[in-house]
Design a protein around this motif. Sequence first.
Motif, PDB file in Angstrom:
ATOM      1  N   GLY A 230     -43.396-136.428  83.629  1.00 39.52           N
ATOM      2  CA  GLY A 230     -43.952-135.078  83.664  1.00 39.52           C
ATOM      3  C   GLY A 230     -42.904-134.000  83.743  1.00 39.52           C
ATOM      4  N   ILE A 231     -41.772-134.212  83.049  1.00 38.31           N
ATOM      5  CA  ILE A 231     -40.658-133.260  83.090  1.00 38.31           C
ATOM      6  C   ILE A 231     -40.666-132.403  81.826  1.00 38.31           C
ATOM      7  CG2 ILE A 231     -38.152-132.994  83.228  1.00 38.31           C
ATOM      8  CD1 ILE A 231     -38.026-135.692  84.612  1.00 38.31           C
ATOM      9  N   PRO A 232     -40.676-131.089  81.945  1.00 35.43           N
ATOM     10  CA  PRO A 232     -40.630-130.218  80.760  1.00 35.43           C
ATOM     11  C   PRO A 232     -39.289-130.322  80.037  1.00 35.43           C
ATOM     12  CG  PRO A 232     -41.356-129.014  82.709  1.00 35.43           C
ATOM     13  CD  PRO A 232     -40.817-130.322  83.187  1.00 35.43           C
ATOM     14  N   ILE A 233     -39.312-129.866  78.782  1.00 35.21           N
ATOM     15  CA  ILE A 233     -38.124-129.916  77.922  1.00 35.21           C
ATOM     16  C   ILE A 233     -37.865-128.530  77.348  1.00 35.21           C
ATOM     17  CG2 ILE A 233     -37.044-131.010  75.921  1.00 35.21           C
ATOM     18  CD1 ILE A 233     -39.233-133.187  76.119  1.00 35.21           C
ATOM     19  N   VAL A 234     -36.597-128.125  77.350  1.00 35.01           N
ATOM     20  CA  VAL A 234     -36.139-126.967  76.597  1.00 35.01           C
ATOM     21  C   VAL A 234     -35.037-127.449  75.661  1.00 35.01           C
ATOM     22  CG1 VAL A 234     -36.740-125.299  78.402  1.00 35.01           C
ATOM     23  CG2 VAL A 234     -34.437-126.295  78.360  1.00 35.01           C
ATOM     24  N   SER A 235     -34.701-126.638  74.674  1.00 36.49           N
ATOM     25  CA  SER A 235     -33.650-127.047  73.728  1.00 36.49           C
ATOM     26  C   SER A 235     -32.699-125.901  73.452  1.00 36.49           C
ATOM     27  CB  SER A 235     -34.266-127.533  72.409  1.00 36.49           C
ATOM     28  OG  SER A 235     -34.746-126.445  71.652  1.00 36.49           O
ATOM     29  N   THR A 236     -31.505-126.251  73.020  1.00 36.00           N
ATOM     30  CA  THR A 236     -30.588-125.268  72.468  1.00 36.00           C
ATOM     31  C   THR A 236     -30.949-125.068  70.998  1.00 36.00           C
ATOM     32  OG1 THR A 236     -28.990-126.956  71.772  1.00 36.00           O
ATOM     33  CG2 THR A 236     -28.763-126.074  74.019  1.00 36.00           C
ATOM     34  N   LEU A 237     -30.270-124.160  70.322  1.00 34.03           N
ATOM     35  CA  LEU A 237     -30.514-123.944  68.896  1.00 34.03           C
ATOM     36  C   LEU A 237     -30.320-125.243  68.120  1.00 34.03           C
ATOM     37  CD1 LEU A 237     -30.939-122.110  66.380  1.00 34.03           C
ATOM     38  CD2 LEU A 237     -28.478-121.730  66.392  1.00 34.03           C
ATOM     39  N   MET A 238     -29.238-125.985  68.421  1.00 36.13           N
ATOM     40  CA  MET A 238     -28.975-127.219  67.688  1.00 36.13           C
ATOM     41  C   MET A 238     -29.941-128.330  68.068  1.00 36.13           C
ATOM     42  SD  MET A 238     -26.693-126.452  65.576  1.00 36.13           S
ATOM     43  CE  MET A 238     -26.387-128.086  64.919  1.00 36.13           C
ATOM     44  N   GLY A 239     -30.666-128.151  69.151  1.00 36.44           N
ATOM     45  CA  GLY A 239     -31.670-129.134  69.542  1.00 36.44           C
ATOM     46  C   GLY A 239     -33.036-128.880  68.944  1.00 36.44           C
ATOM     47  N   SER A 260     -39.182-116.806  75.886  1.00 39.12           N
ATOM     48  CA  SER A 260     -39.206-116.286  77.249  1.00 39.12           C
ATOM     49  C   SER A 260     -39.630-117.367  78.234  1.00 39.12           C
ATOM     50  CB  SER A 260     -40.148-115.080  77.343  1.00 39.12           C
ATOM     51  OG  SER A 260     -41.471-115.443  76.995  1.00 39.12           O
ATOM     52  N   GLN A 261     -40.576-118.238  77.847  1.00 33.21           N
ATOM     53  CA  GLN A 261     -41.036-119.270  78.764  1.00 33.21           C
ATOM     54  C   GLN A 261     -39.939-120.298  79.030  1.00 33.21           C
ATOM     55  OE1 GLN A 261     -44.480-120.621  76.638  1.00 33.21           O
ATOM     56  NE2 GLN A 261     -43.370-122.203  75.511  1.00 33.21           N
ATOM     57  N   ALA A 262     -39.122-120.580  78.022  1.00 32.71           N
ATOM     58  CA  ALA A 262     -38.011-121.514  78.211  1.00 32.71           C
ATOM     59  C   ALA A 262     -36.950-120.895  79.111  1.00 32.71           C
ATOM     60  CB  ALA A 262     -37.406-121.899  76.869  1.00 32.71           C
ATOM     61  N   ASN A 263     -36.638-119.633  78.881  1.00 29.44           N
ATOM     62  CA  ASN A 263     -35.635-118.954  79.705  1.00 29.44           C
ATOM     63  C   ASN A 263     -36.114-118.765  81.139  1.00 29.44           C
ATOM     64  OD1 ASN A 263     -33.624-118.687  77.740  1.00 29.44           O
ATOM     65  ND2 ASN A 263     -34.532-116.822  76.910  1.00 29.44           N
ATOM     66  N   ARG A 264     -37.409-118.563  81.323  1.00 30.10           N
ATOM     67  CA  ARG A 264     -37.939-118.415  82.681  1.00 30.10           C
ATOM     68  C   ARG A 264     -37.973-119.747  83.418  1.00 30.10           C
ATOM     69  NH1 ARG A 264     -42.073-115.390  80.274  1.00 30.10           N
ATOM     70  NH2 ARG A 264     -43.652-116.866  81.012  1.00 30.10           N
ATOM     71  N   ALA A 265     -38.067-120.835  82.668  1.00 28.29           N
ATOM     72  CA  ALA A 265     -38.096-122.155  83.306  1.00 28.29           C
ATOM     73  C   ALA A 265     -36.733-122.543  83.869  1.00 28.29           C
ATOM     74  CB  ALA A 265     -38.554-123.210  82.302  1.00 28.29           C
ATOM     75  N   MET A 266     -35.668-122.040  83.264  1.00 25.08           N
ATOM     76  CA  MET A 266     -34.318-122.433  83.692  1.00 25.08           C
ATOM     77  C   MET A 266     -34.068-122.118  85.169  1.00 25.08           C
ATOM     78  SD  MET A 266     -32.564-123.859  81.102  1.00 25.08           S
ATOM     79  CE  MET A 266     -30.837-123.405  81.058  1.00 25.08           C
TER      80      MET A 266
END
Length: 539
Positions: A230-239, A260-266
């Motif tokens: 149950g772990i969320p995932i974010v990616s870089t541009l190359m991902g 924005s949701q990815a940046n807020r999750a960090m």
Amino acid sequence: MITGSQIIVKCLESEGVRVVFGYPGATVCPIYDSLIGSSVRHILVRQEQNAGHAANGYARVAGVPGVCMATSGPGATNLITALATAYMDSIPLVAITGQVSSDLLGRDVFQEADITGAAEPFTKYSYLVKSAEDLPRVFKEAFYIASTGRPGPVLIDIPVDVQQAKVRQFRYPEAVHLRGYKPTLRGHSGQVKRLAEAMRQAKTPLLCVGGGVIRSSAQEEVLALSRRCGIPIVSTLMGVGAIPTSHELYLGMIGMHGYSQANRAMPESDLLIIIGARVGDRAVSDPHSMERQSRIAHIDVDPAEIGKNVGTSIPIVGDARTILRQLLETDCCPVENRWPQLLPQLRHQPHFDEPEPGYINPKYFVRRLTERLPEDAIYVADVGQNQIWSAYNMVVKAKTCFLSSGGMGTMGYAIPAAMGARLADPTRQVIAACGDGSFQMSMNELASCLQAGVQLKVVVFTNRMLGMIREIQQNSYGGHIFGSSLEGSPDFMKLAEAYGIPARRLSDQNQLEEALEEFLSAPGCRLLEVAVDPEETSI
């Protein structure tokens, strides 16, 4: 007896090379002569840099080193930008360059350039071949180095007299023996256990995937870990492209042009697990702040990348796929996972503004285009605003492949890379998306596509501006717009006609669906020009 040039071709055949992208010149004429009748197909590009970009696209789809070739002097130096592009994005290439005769080296003769020295910062390794007897060993090593560990470009510089020299027989080595080169694949078991325990104790662990996940074909392992724990995932541009956008725990791309949701999750994360990414300045603008907020684990095949940009408390060197499989064998799921309570607050639905009359909303265009593409389509984005519109708004499906120049940000990448990608797998739909600035850097490669029978769909977003530069000047330089106008550009409809490519200009949002249907269903090469408001923003 066999010549050095014949040995080179036999080496390529022994490595299973199907395609070489190149541009001939005097110091590679022996190789070109030996290619006649071989199983290796040669694709003539219109400029040497594009041979490297085409090999780049080929490598990323085929999963094997792409091969490019150029003559000495300006031919070789034209390759440098393509080598740097591949080096920054960890793409396996083998670049073959001709060189002046050995007895003339160092005398500044016609078309002599120290290419091994000039390209040193942008190659994983390079060779200046002194003897034809060394060619089989050099080629075996070059392909091995390019494709193992952290992939990258390898340069082989071959004087013309070495190509013409004769040896008694050809024998291709069965194995490579390099004393100082032993890439680590399996993660240290103690470090893997440390990470597993850290994940169990974490309340908001977060996976951050980069291009290394795609290079090591670790997408399924990332998804398995995410779903299981149950772990969320974010990616870089190359991902981008590693995770389908429909995946319930995928939050999108991070960084200055990210979701924005990815940046807020960090900052919500108490354990950030970076997998196959360098997390440079476009992904993380303030690494020190991130270090204070989260405990950081970093998995990468290149030990030099771990901790280079972001301080790391759990470093694990090795292949991403191998290490993730090790991790999946452990008890690593959080005992107390708080993401189910946090995720609904982070998520947002994309909103697309209505464009001004006479223009198309490029973000909505990318969304609708990629929704229509087959599951295994290949989307190649150039650099500039079109790259951000594409990465931010495209719909990634289970087998979608997204290609772009991330680390170097090389304009003119899309068309030659898309040509290489299509040659790697002619069964897949390939889209090349460019701005009108980047398109004019490599539009000459339309001729290469036509000559080689490569069917490409090319999208050109036109705003008569270097859009991202205009945006920077508008926001950071007091609105002083200077040197970024593309007035004087050709009529792209007439240009396409000159190449014999059917084309259409889309400027009415009401015609978007019909234009996409025509564009995607028609056989052969097609060009679709999409009129964009010069004031359109990247995000």
